[in-house]
Design a protein around this motif. Structure first.
Motif, PDB file in Angstrom:
ATOM      1  N   ILE A   3       0.737  -1.081  -0.505  1.00 44.62           N
ATOM      2  CA  ILE A   3      -0.340   0.032   0.119  1.00 44.62           C
ATOM      3  C   ILE A   3       0.782   1.350   0.183  1.00 44.62           C
ATOM      4  O   ILE A   3       1.773   1.601   1.235  1.00 44.62           O
ATOM      5  CB  ILE A   3      -1.233   0.467   1.248  1.00 44.62           C
ATOM      6  N   LEU A   4       0.638   2.342  -0.609  1.00 45.65           N
ATOM      7  CA  LEU A   4       1.065   3.122  -1.180  1.00 45.65           C
ATOM      8  C   LEU A   4       0.055   4.785  -0.846  1.00 45.65           C
ATOM      9  O   LEU A   4      -0.419   4.113  -1.282  1.00 45.65           O
ATOM     10  CB  LEU A   4       1.892   3.447  -2.117  1.00 45.65           C
ATOM     11  N   LEU A   5       1.228   5.452   0.206  1.00 41.89           N
ATOM     12  CA  LEU A   5       0.326   6.665   0.299  1.00 41.89           C
ATOM     13  C   LEU A   5       0.473   8.275  -0.863  1.00 41.89           C
ATOM     14  O   LEU A   5       1.657   7.940  -0.861  1.00 41.89           O
ATOM     15  CB  LEU A   5       0.479   7.202   1.750  1.00 41.89           C
ATOM     16  N   ILE A   6      -0.618   8.520  -1.286  1.00 37.41           N
ATOM     17  CA  ILE A   6      -0.240  10.128  -1.878  1.00 37.41           C
ATOM     18  C   ILE A   6      -0.722  10.856  -0.834  1.00 37.41           C
ATOM     19  O   ILE A   6      -2.066  10.646  -0.803  1.00 37.41           O
ATOM     20  CB  ILE A   6      -0.165   9.547  -3.317  1.00 37.41           C
ATOM     21  N   SER A   7       0.511  11.707  -0.552  1.00 40.84           N
ATOM     22  CA  SER A   7      -0.437  12.797  -0.008  1.00 40.84           C
ATOM     23  C   SER A   7       0.699  14.351   0.028  1.00 40.84           C
ATOM     24  O   SER A   7       1.646  14.342   0.058  1.00 40.84           O
ATOM     25  CB  SER A   7      -0.301  12.263   1.819  1.00 40.84           C
ATOM     26  N   ASP A   8       0.001  14.995   0.725  1.00 44.69           N
ATOM     27  CA  ASP A   8       0.953  16.521   0.813  1.00 44.69           C
ATOM     28  C   ASP A   8       1.764  16.712   2.318  1.00 44.69           C
ATOM     29  O   ASP A   8       2.218  16.856   2.562  1.00 44.69           O
ATOM     30  CB  ASP A   8       0.405  17.345   0.504  1.00 44.69           C
ATOM     31  N   ARG A   9       1.851  14.920   2.649  1.00 45.65           N
ATOM     32  CA  ARG A   9       2.104  15.188   4.089  1.00 45.65           C
ATOM     33  C   ARG A   9       3.614  14.315   4.039  1.00 45.65           C
ATOM     34  O   ARG A   9       4.249  13.897   4.727  1.00 45.65           O
ATOM     35  CB  ARG A   9       1.315  15.121   5.416  1.00 45.65           C
ATOM     36  N   ALA A  10       3.331  13.776   2.587  1.00 46.60           N
ATOM     37  CA  ALA A  10       4.195  13.075   2.034  1.00 46.60           C
ATOM     38  C   ALA A  10       6.359  12.654   2.723  1.00 46.60           C
ATOM     39  O   ALA A  10       6.883  11.933   3.214  1.00 46.60           O
ATOM     40  CB  ALA A  10       4.243  12.140   0.818  1.00 46.60           C
ATOM     41  N   ASN A  11       5.882  14.064   2.805  1.00 46.81           N
ATOM     42  CA  ASN A  11       7.748  13.786   3.645  1.00 46.81           C
ATOM     43  C   ASN A  11       7.896  14.621   4.802  1.00 46.81           C
ATOM     44  O   ASN A  11       8.869  15.134   5.319  1.00 46.81           O
ATOM     45  CB  ASN A  11       8.177  15.598   2.710  1.00 46.81           C
ATOM     46  N   TRP A  12       7.196  14.429   5.508  1.00 44.97           N
ATOM     47  CA  TRP A  12       6.829  14.346   6.599  1.00 44.97           C
ATOM     48  C   TRP A  12       7.558  12.860   7.114  1.00 44.97           C
ATOM     49  O   TRP A  12       7.559  13.367   8.853  1.00 44.97           O
ATOM     50  CB  TRP A  12       5.438  14.674   7.866  1.00 44.97           C
ATOM     51  N   PHE A  13       7.823  12.433   6.867  1.00 49.36           N
ATOM     52  CA  PHE A  13       7.917  10.914   7.311  1.00 49.36           C
ATOM     53  C   PHE A  13       8.611  10.007   6.761  1.00 49.36           C
ATOM     54  O   PHE A  13       8.936  10.255   5.523  1.00 49.36           O
ATOM     55  CB  PHE A  13       6.945   9.500   7.700  1.00 49.36           C
ATOM     56  N   THR A  14       9.779   9.331   7.298  1.00 47.54           N
ATOM     57  CA  THR A  14      10.845   8.317   6.324  1.00 47.54           C
ATOM     58  C   THR A  14      10.384   7.246   6.003  1.00 47.54           C
ATOM     59  O   THR A  14       8.991   7.083   6.624  1.00 47.54           O
ATOM     60  CB  THR A  14      12.295   8.242   7.194  1.00 47.54           C
ATOM     61  N   SER A  24       4.583  12.134  -2.469  1.00 48.99           N
ATOM     62  CA  SER A  24       4.037  13.419  -2.263  1.00 48.99           C
ATOM     63  C   SER A  24       3.476  14.308  -3.104  1.00 48.99           C
ATOM     64  O   SER A  24       3.041  14.094  -3.796  1.00 48.99           O
ATOM     65  CB  SER A  24       5.971  14.622  -2.430  1.00 48.99           C
ATOM     66  N   LYS A  25       2.749  15.032  -2.500  1.00 47.66           N
ATOM     67  CA  LYS A  25       1.672  16.424  -3.485  1.00 47.66           C
ATOM     68  C   LYS A  25       2.246  17.350  -3.416  1.00 47.66           C
ATOM     69  O   LYS A  25       2.925  17.420  -2.117  1.00 47.66           O
ATOM     70  CB  LYS A  25      -0.530  15.624  -3.072  1.00 47.66           C
ATOM     71  N   PRO A  26       2.053  17.749  -4.181  1.00 53.79           N
ATOM     72  CA  PRO A  26       2.008  17.290  -5.889  1.00 53.79           C
ATOM     73  C   PRO A  26       2.740  17.016  -6.752  1.00 53.79           C
ATOM     74  O   PRO A  26       3.847  16.592  -6.210  1.00 53.79           O
ATOM     75  CB  PRO A  26       2.180  18.855  -6.736  1.00 53.79           C
ATOM     76  N   PHE A  27       1.884  16.099  -7.741  1.00 51.47           N
ATOM     77  CA  PHE A  27       2.978  14.789  -7.872  1.00 51.47           C
ATOM     78  C   PHE A  27       3.473  15.424  -9.395  1.00 51.47           C
ATOM     79  O   PHE A  27       2.695  16.076 -10.029  1.00 51.47           O
ATOM     80  CB  PHE A  27       2.283  13.568  -8.000  1.00 51.47           C
ATOM     81  N   ASN A  28       5.072  14.644  -9.831  1.00 53.34           N
ATOM     82  CA  ASN A  28       4.988  15.024 -11.741  1.00 53.34           C
ATOM     83  C   ASN A  28       3.963  14.034 -12.310  1.00 53.34           C
ATOM     84  O   ASN A  28       4.899  12.547 -12.189  1.00 53.34           O
ATOM     85  CB  ASN A  28       6.535  14.442 -11.352  1.00 53.34           C
ATOM     86  N   PRO A  29       3.303  14.462 -13.133  1.00 47.88           N
ATOM     87  CA  PRO A  29       2.500  13.143 -13.853  1.00 47.88           C
ATOM     88  C   PRO A  29       3.328  12.669 -14.962  1.00 47.88           C
ATOM     89  O   PRO A  29       3.391  10.805 -14.531  1.00 47.88           O
ATOM     90  CB  PRO A  29       1.575  14.303 -14.724  1.00 47.88           C
ATOM     91  N   SER A  30       4.601  12.792 -15.317  1.00 37.96           N
ATOM     92  CA  SER A  30       5.516  11.805 -16.354  1.00 37.96           C
ATOM     93  C   SER A  30       5.944  10.692 -15.598  1.00 37.96           C
ATOM     94  O   SER A  30       6.743  10.108 -16.024  1.00 37.96           O
ATOM     95  CB  SER A  30       5.850  12.922 -16.782  1.00 37.96           C
ATOM     96  N   THR A  31       6.187  11.618 -13.948  1.00 35.00           N
ATOM     97  CA  THR A  31       6.914  10.762 -13.221  1.00 35.00           C
ATOM     98  C   THR A  31       6.378   9.149 -12.081  1.00 35.00           C
ATOM     99  O   THR A  31       7.219   8.366 -10.635  1.00 35.00           O
ATOM    100  CB  THR A  31       8.472  11.146 -12.631  1.00 35.00           C
ATOM    101  N   LEU A  32       5.444   9.477 -12.074  1.00 28.14           N
ATOM    102  CA  LEU A  32       4.359   9.419 -11.321  1.00 28.14           C
ATOM    103  C   LEU A  32       3.969   7.592 -10.927  1.00 28.14           C
ATOM    104  O   LEU A  32       4.708   6.656 -10.533  1.00 28.14           O
ATOM    105  CB  LEU A  32       2.440   9.551 -11.323  1.00 28.14           C
ATOM    106  N   SER A  33       4.035   6.951 -12.384  1.00 31.17           N
ATOM    107  CA  SER A  33       4.540   5.521 -12.596  1.00 31.17           C
ATOM    108  C   SER A  33       5.817   4.948 -12.020  1.00 31.17           C
ATOM    109  O   SER A  33       5.562   4.159 -11.229  1.00 31.17           O
ATOM    110  CB  SER A  33       3.962   5.450 -14.113  1.00 31.17           C
ATOM    111  N   SER A  34       6.781   5.386 -12.663  1.00 27.46           N
ATOM    112  CA  SER A  34       7.924   5.883 -12.183  1.00 27.46           C
ATOM    113  C   SER A  34       7.978   5.154 -10.935  1.00 27.46           C
ATOM    114  O   SER A  34       9.062   4.484  -9.606  1.00 27.46           O
ATOM    115  CB  SER A  34       9.168   6.241 -12.932  1.00 27.46           C
ATOM    116  N   GLN A  35       7.652   6.121 -10.208  1.00 26.57           N
ATOM    117  CA  GLN A  35       7.424   6.275  -8.021  1.00 26.57           C
ATOM    118  C   GLN A  35       7.052   4.910  -7.723  1.00 26.57           C
ATOM    119  O   GLN A  35       7.270   4.837  -6.964  1.00 26.57           O
ATOM    120  CB  GLN A  35       7.057   7.608  -8.032  1.00 26.57           C
ATOM    121  N   VAL A  36       6.006   5.043  -8.168  1.00 28.01           N
ATOM    122  CA  VAL A  36       4.737   3.799  -7.668  1.00 28.01           C
ATOM    123  C   VAL A  36       6.156   2.271  -7.920  1.00 28.01           C
ATOM    124  O   VAL A  36       6.167   1.914  -7.194  1.00 28.01           O
ATOM    125  CB  VAL A  36       3.147   3.792  -8.770  1.00 28.01           C
TER     126      VAL A  36
END
Length: 129
Positions: free
Chosen positions: A81-92, A106-118
């Protein structure tokens, strides 16, 4: 033909559509869309996804209980399970894993790199097992 399936749980219709399009068109994912955690749990029971991407903010009254149900499913079925959140940088990453998640985007996300991040977070999850 898509190589991986992803369940996307996002309550905002516009964002759900954008995220879904980014994953399917730019990342070749088979995307199943859900507007609520409760619906997402039902979709998991119908067809096991390779990964679940969930927005951390939801208006559901019993969101914490539903997230716990989703985590139990995730553990029993080995689905990250992956979260997508504007608070993603708050935790390691370690803190996310302690909370039962495989990582966050993190939000805002980059549409062109979203898939590679997942994909990267999925591979980190596999190497941690």
């Amino acid at each position: 033909m898509p190589s991986h399936s992803i369940l996307l749980i996002e309550n905002e219709a516009g964002l759900r559509d954008v995220l879904g399009d980014c994953l399917s068109e730019l990342g070749d994912w088979e995307v199943r869309l859900s507007e609520s955690i409760q619906e997402g749990i039902k979709l998991c029971e119908e067809k096991r996804p390779d990964v679940i991407l969930i927005d951390a903010s939801t208006p559901e009254n019993d969101a914490l209980l539903l997230v716990e149900q989703l985590k139990r499913y995730s553990v029993s079925e080995s689905v990250p399970i992956l979260l997508i959140s504007d608070r993603a940088n708050w935790f390691t990453l370690k803190e996310f894993r302690q909370m039962g998640f495989s990582g966050a985007i993190s939000k805002p996300f980059n549409p062109s790199t979203l898939s590679s991040q997942v994909s990267r977070l999925m591979s980190l999850n596999k190497s941690a097992d």
